[in-house]
Design a protein around this motif. Sequence first.
Motif, PDB file in Angstrom:
ATOM      1  N   THR A  13       0.858  -1.174   0.000  1.00  9.97           N
ATOM      2  CA  THR A  13       0.000   0.000   0.000  1.00  9.97           C
ATOM      3  C   THR A  13       0.896   1.226   0.000  1.00  9.97           C
ATOM      4  OG1 THR A  13      -1.596  -1.224   1.333  1.00  9.97           O
ATOM      5  CG2 THR A  13      -1.904   1.153   1.194  1.00  9.97           C
ATOM      6  N   TRP A  14       0.651   2.186  -0.908  1.00  4.89           N
ATOM      7  CA  TRP A  14       1.512   3.349  -1.002  1.00  4.89           C
ATOM      8  C   TRP A  14       0.694   4.642  -1.082  1.00  4.89           C
ATOM      9  CZ3 TRP A  14       0.893   6.334  -5.348  1.00  4.89           C
ATOM     10  CH2 TRP A  14       0.293   5.730  -6.447  1.00  4.89           C
ATOM     11  N   LEU A  15       1.354   5.734  -0.678  1.00  3.33           N
ATOM     12  CA  LEU A  15       0.750   7.068  -0.720  1.00  3.33           C
ATOM     13  C   LEU A  15       1.816   8.056  -1.143  1.00  3.33           C
ATOM     14  CD1 LEU A  15      -1.476   9.204  -0.037  1.00  3.33           C
ATOM     15  CD2 LEU A  15      -0.584   9.168   2.306  1.00  3.33           C
ATOM     16  N   ASN A  16       1.540   8.827  -2.184  1.00  4.48           N
ATOM     17  CA  ASN A  16       2.438   9.897  -2.609  1.00  4.48           C
ATOM     18  C   ASN A  16       2.042  11.142  -1.818  1.00  4.48           C
ATOM     19  OD1 ASN A  16       3.684  12.087  -3.960  1.00  4.48           O
ATOM     20  ND2 ASN A  16       3.845  10.876  -5.833  1.00  4.48           N
ATOM     21  N   LEU A  17       2.895  11.544  -0.873  1.00  2.00           N
ATOM     22  CA  LEU A  17       2.585  12.673   0.001  1.00  2.00           C
ATOM     23  C   LEU A  17       2.592  14.000  -0.743  1.00  2.00           C
ATOM     24  CD1 LEU A  17       4.740  11.579   3.069  1.00  2.00           C
ATOM     25  CD2 LEU A  17       2.260  11.329   2.774  1.00  2.00           C
ATOM     26  N   SER A  18       3.271  14.060  -1.878  1.00  2.00           N
ATOM     27  CA  SER A  18       3.361  15.298  -2.651  1.00  2.00           C
ATOM     28  C   SER A  18       2.122  15.536  -3.508  1.00  2.00           C
ATOM     29  CB  SER A  18       4.593  15.271  -3.559  1.00  2.00           C
ATOM     30  OG  SER A  18       5.759  15.082  -2.794  1.00  2.00           O
ATOM     31  N   SER A  65       6.076  11.258  -9.371  1.00  2.00           N
ATOM     32  CA  SER A  65       7.200  11.881  -8.669  1.00  2.00           C
ATOM     33  C   SER A  65       6.734  12.494  -7.361  1.00  2.00           C
ATOM     34  CB  SER A  65       7.821  12.965  -9.554  1.00  2.00           C
ATOM     35  OG  SER A  65       8.329  12.396 -10.732  1.00  2.00           O
ATOM     36  N   GLY A  66       7.617  12.475  -6.362  1.00  2.00           N
ATOM     37  CA  GLY A  66       7.315  13.077  -5.071  1.00  2.00           C
ATOM     38  C   GLY A  66       7.752  12.204  -3.918  1.00  2.00           C
ATOM     39  N   GLN A  67       7.413  12.624  -2.708  1.00  2.00           N
ATOM     40  CA  GLN A  67       7.739  11.878  -1.493  1.00  2.00           C
ATOM     41  C   GLN A  67       6.696  10.785  -1.297  1.00  2.00           C
ATOM     42  OE1 GLN A  67      10.505  12.478   0.208  1.00  2.00           O
ATOM     43  NE2 GLN A  67      10.162  10.888   1.711  1.00  2.00           N
ATOM     44  N   VAL A  68       7.161   9.517  -1.254  1.00  2.00           N
ATOM     45  CA  VAL A  68       6.249   8.370  -1.184  1.00  2.00           C
ATOM     46  C   VAL A  68       6.507   7.595   0.102  1.00  2.00           C
ATOM     47  CG1 VAL A  68       5.642   6.167  -2.270  1.00  2.00           C
ATOM     48  CG2 VAL A  68       6.070   8.179  -3.688  1.00  2.00           C
ATOM     49  N   VAL A  69       5.439   7.151   0.733  1.00  2.00           N
ATOM     50  CA  VAL A  69       5.523   6.253   1.877  1.00  2.00           C
ATOM     51  C   VAL A  69       4.779   4.978   1.490  1.00  2.00           C
ATOM     52  CG1 VAL A  69       3.478   7.237   3.011  1.00  2.00           C
ATOM     53  CG2 VAL A  69       5.157   5.999   4.356  1.00  2.00           C
TER      54      VAL A  69
END
Length: 140
Positions: free
Chosen positions: A84-89, A115-119
Motif C-alpha cells: 500500500t503506497w501514498l504519494n505525500l506530494s 514523482s514526489g515523497q512516497v511512503v
Amino acid sequence: MNLLRALGACTIALGISASATAGIASAAATVPFQIDPASFGNPNGSFDVPPSRCVAVLEDRPGIVTISGGKQDGWGCIIGSEVTWLNLSTGASGTAWLSDGLNGFPPKTTLNTGSGQVVLTLRSTVGTTTTPGSATFSVP
C-alpha cells in the motif's frame, strides 16, 4: 595569461562536476526495509520464519518504483505480500501485490507512484502475526 589559465581550469572543473552529476542521477537507488513475520514482531525472526528483507528500487524512469527482495537476483521478500503506497506530494495512492515467485521469477511489483515523497507499507498476507514493513523515499 593567468586569467586564461584560471578560466580554463574553472571550465574543466565545471565540465567534470556536470558529467559526474549526470552519472549519479542515472543510477537506480535502493531503499531497504524489513517485514518481521515472527510472533510479536521479533526482529530476529523465528526458527521457521526469518525476517523478510525487501527493497524499493527507484528506477531511472520518473515516477516508477519496483518492490522486490533485497537478496541477489531480487529474492528475499515474502511472496504475495500486499503493498500500500501514498504519494505525500500529490495525494495519489494505490495498492498492489507482490507476484507469486513461481517458475524461478522472484516476487516483485512495479508501482506507478508519480514523482514526489512516497511512503509505503508492505504486509504479509500469510499468517496473522506479522509486523508490516514500511519505507519512505523521494521518487524522481
